[in-house]
Design an enzyme around this catalytic site. Sequence first.
Site: not given
Length: 299
Positions: A98, A54, A121
């Site tokens: 994460q 990422k 997200d």
Amino acid sequence: MTARIIDGEAIAAEIRVSLKREVEKLLLSGKSRPGLAAVLVGDDPASHTYVRLKRKASAEVGIESVAQELAADSSQEQIENLVHELNADPTIHGILVQLPLPQGIDEEAVLGAISIEKDVDGFHPLNIGKLAMKGREPLFVPATPAGCITLLKSAGATLQGANAVVVGRSNIVGMPAALLLVRENATVTICHSRTKDLQSVCRNADILIAAIGRAEMIRGDWIKPGAFVIDVGTNRVDDASKERGYRLVGDVAFDEAIEVAQAITPVPGGVGPMTIAGLLRNTLQSAQRLQGYMGEAML
Ligand code: NDP
């Protein structure tokens, strides 16, 4: 019929080019560079790999990324405090935590601590809630399900009125994918581990999204001839012929499905690349919104 292969790598590469251009325009207008913070707790090797990928992709399009690493034994309070600091940091426009978090950490509380305006997200309950409500617009849509819809549209699928079946109801893939399909006016059936006669349900699908996590579970004869198939599954199967000892396969038996479907995503190279592109797009849009800059509509 042999299906067309939906090339997620190529579509994601196109998105990255337009993201890079939009970042440059933002900077030229005197605004600051989009900033993405990746919070990583513990030593899970897969999580480290995902965050590295990422960050690399961020750098390629001109997004500044920072990794915020915390030890595996960090407390709930330490993790939430870090999220609060990032919420208040004006150089950060997107925060991703994460997953999975170490055992004992309340994931819901951590995700809920992220400012809804930086929730790139799209996992904040408010964003998911708005996604589920008619007439409400979430600030962010989770990247993987959004990628599924983009791939379907690029392949020329008609979503309105289609019978869509989503196998999997997770918070991060199956459920938001189903909600997005409803927004596109598809008639949606959501399947899971307790669904009866899954095969028959799948065989009725004009659009089939598989997000299960079981290697090649969906066979060719489960697929309606001419269907559009999006395979989110990413499963390792042993393969001694590969240097690393395994290969990646989807939830759909690709070699069988390709003979029946109209279009299908490969694994790897289908949904996977769209996930990171979607995260970067969300980060850019957040930087534009937080700085009062009107960007151009993107894929
Ligand atoms: P989860 O394990 O959270 O969810 C799996 C879903 O599949 C559950 O809803 C489960 O049902 C359902 N399921 C499991 N077994 C069966 C079965 N035999 N029949 C019908 N349904 C079943 O997984 P995720 O949603 O997180 O991920 C799904 C897959 O997508 C994985 O392979 C993952 O690696 C991949 N993935 C890929 C991404 C990408 O970027 N390409 C991003 C995220 C995930 P129930 O709810 O009843 O348990």
